[in-house]
Write a protein that holds these residues in place. Structure first.
Motif, PDB file in Angstrom:
ATOM      1  N   MET A   1      -5.818  18.786  31.781  1.00  0.00           N
ATOM      2  CA  MET A   1      -6.933  19.625  31.435  1.00  0.00           C
ATOM      3  C   MET A   1      -8.117  19.253  32.305  1.00  0.00           C
ATOM      4  N   LEU A   2      -8.844  20.242  32.736  1.00  0.00           N
ATOM      5  CA  LEU A   2     -10.093  20.003  33.432  1.00  0.00           C
ATOM      6  C   LEU A   2     -11.199  20.460  32.513  1.00  0.00           C
ATOM      7  N   ARG A   3     -12.114  19.587  32.193  1.00  0.00           N
ATOM      8  CA  ARG A   3     -13.241  19.998  31.378  1.00  0.00           C
ATOM      9  C   ARG A   3     -14.420  20.180  32.331  1.00  0.00           C
ATOM     10  N   VAL A   4     -14.816  21.415  32.541  1.00  0.00           N
ATOM     11  CA  VAL A   4     -15.885  21.744  33.466  1.00  0.00           C
ATOM     12  C   VAL A   4     -16.997  22.357  32.634  1.00  0.00           C
ATOM     13  N   HIS A   5     -18.025  21.592  32.380  1.00  0.00           N
ATOM     14  CA  HIS A   5     -19.077  21.983  31.452  1.00  0.00           C
ATOM     15  C   HIS A   5     -18.404  22.189  30.093  1.00  0.00           C
ATOM     16  N   ASN A   6     -18.079  23.345  29.606  1.00  0.00           N
ATOM     17  CA  ASN A   6     -17.376  23.478  28.346  1.00  0.00           C
ATOM     18  C   ASN A   6     -16.026  24.131  28.538  1.00  0.00           C
ATOM     19  N   ALA A   7     -15.428  24.018  29.712  1.00  0.00           N
ATOM     20  CA  ALA A   7     -14.147  24.659  29.997  1.00  0.00           C
ATOM     21  C   ALA A   7     -13.052  23.613  30.138  1.00  0.00           C
ATOM     22  N   THR A   8     -11.838  24.013  29.823  1.00  0.00           N
ATOM     23  CA  THR A   8     -10.695  23.120  29.917  1.00  0.00           C
ATOM     24  C   THR A   8      -9.554  23.853  30.592  1.00  0.00           C
ATOM     25  N   VAL A   9      -8.888  23.198  31.573  1.00  0.00           N
ATOM     26  CA  VAL A   9      -7.696  23.764  32.203  1.00  0.00           C
ATOM     27  C   VAL A   9      -6.684  22.654  32.439  1.00  0.00           C
ATOM     28  N   LEU A  10      -5.402  23.032  32.565  1.00  0.00           N
ATOM     29  CA  LEU A  10      -4.306  22.106  32.855  1.00  0.00           C
ATOM     30  C   LEU A  10      -3.749  22.445  34.229  1.00  0.00           C
ATOM     31  N   LEU A  11      -3.348  21.434  35.016  1.00  0.00           N
ATOM     32  CA  LEU A  11      -2.926  21.667  36.399  1.00  0.00           C
ATOM     33  C   LEU A  11      -1.600  21.019  36.744  1.00  0.00           C
ATOM     34  N   VAL A  12      -0.833  21.683  37.624  1.00  0.00           N
ATOM     35  CA  VAL A  12       0.352  21.116  38.272  1.00  0.00           C
ATOM     36  C   VAL A  12       0.271  21.539  39.733  1.00  0.00           C
ATOM     37  N   GLU A  86       0.289  25.405  46.154  1.00  0.00           N
ATOM     38  CA  GLU A  86       0.411  26.148  44.909  1.00  0.00           C
ATOM     39  C   GLU A  86       0.055  25.250  43.748  1.00  0.00           C
ATOM     40  N   PHE A  87      -0.537  25.838  42.743  1.00  0.00           N
ATOM     41  CA  PHE A  87      -0.664  25.120  41.483  1.00  0.00           C
ATOM     42  C   PHE A  87      -0.783  26.094  40.343  1.00  0.00           C
ATOM     43  N   ASN A  88      -0.270  25.664  39.209  1.00  0.00           N
ATOM     44  CA  ASN A  88      -0.354  26.441  37.978  1.00  0.00           C
ATOM     45  C   ASN A  88      -1.483  25.873  37.140  1.00  0.00           C
ATOM     46  N   VAL A  89      -2.222  26.781  36.527  1.00  0.00           N
ATOM     47  CA  VAL A  89      -3.395  26.398  35.758  1.00  0.00           C
ATOM     48  C   VAL A  89      -3.366  27.121  34.418  1.00  0.00           C
ATOM     49  N   VAL A  90      -3.710  26.410  33.373  1.00  0.00           N
ATOM     50  CA  VAL A  90      -3.963  27.050  32.086  1.00  0.00           C
ATOM     51  C   VAL A  90      -5.418  26.793  31.739  1.00  0.00           C
ATOM     52  N   ASN A  91      -6.152  27.871  31.582  1.00  0.00           N
ATOM     53  CA  ASN A  91      -7.543  27.817  31.154  1.00  0.00           C
ATOM     54  C   ASN A  91      -7.582  28.382  29.734  1.00  0.00           C
ATOM     55  N   PRO A  92      -7.629  27.533  28.718  1.00  0.00           N
ATOM     56  CA  PRO A  92      -7.566  28.019  27.342  1.00  0.00           C
ATOM     57  C   PRO A  92      -8.894  28.553  26.790  1.00  0.00           C
ATOM     58  N   THR A  93      -9.923  28.560  27.607  1.00  0.00           N
ATOM     59  CA  THR A  93     -11.217  29.062  27.141  1.00  0.00           C
ATOM     60  C   THR A  93     -11.310  30.568  27.342  1.00  0.00           C
ATOM     61  N   GLU A  94     -12.377  31.142  26.877  1.00  0.00           N
ATOM     62  CA  GLU A  94     -12.606  32.577  27.047  1.00  0.00           C
ATOM     63  C   GLU A  94     -13.468  32.876  28.269  1.00  0.00           C
TER      64      GLU A  94
END
Length: 157
Positions: A1-12, A86-94
């Motif tokens: 997960m990347l927490r960027v200010h109030n955002a979160t993402v997962l990376l591969v 390439e990378f896959n990202v999940v950004n669970p925020t809106e």
């Protein structure tokens, strides 16, 4: 997960010869490798996380505000042998998450002679595919990706 200010993402992350063909990890999280570089003296925290959409060993990054993370002197430094990053990202925020992928290579001497590729990560899962042949230095010249010395993702200020 990347927490960027109030955002979160997962990376591969991977380098690939083509979609679905041979690939090599830029960061071998499955093998226990974590990023070896941050710009703010390890204020950003790393761990391995399971995510149903990305698999059991996904990099979790808790970003410190304004920080970067990446790899200096990685094992895969000749990117010209590949067709894409390439990378896959999940950004669970809106909200969208804005990042920049920066690539420094043996001919990088300043901002103009490095690659900076802005990325907008939409909410949900995204597959990012960046063709090696399209990665140019900031001044428009060809990047020498036969010897990548440092790559990192940076948050937008």
């Amino acid at each position: 997960m990347l927490r960027v200010h109030n955002a979160t993402v997962l990376l591969v992350f991977v380098l690939s010869t083509a979609w679905g063909e041979e690939s090599r990890p830029l960061l071998n999280v499955k093998g226990g490798q974590l990023p070896n570089d941050t710009s703010q003296d390890n204020q950003t925290k790393f761990s391995v996380h399971h995510h149903p959409a990305l698999g059991p060993k996904t990099l979790k990054v808790d970003f410190a505000k304004g920080d970067t993370f990446g790899v200096k002197g990685g094992r895969e430094n000749n990117w010209q042998a590949f067709q894409a990053v390439e990378f896959n990202v999940v950004n669970p925020t809106e909200k969208d998450v804005e990042l920049t992928l920066t690539i420094r290579h043996r001919k990088s001497t300043n901002f103009n002679t490095r690659v900076d590729r802005p990325l907008t990560l939409k909410p949900g899962k995204t597959a990012v595919h960046l063709k090696i042949s399209e990665l140019k230095n900031n001044n428009g010249s060809a990047a020498d990706l036969s010897e990548v010395t440092h790559w990192y993702l940076a948050t937008q200020p």
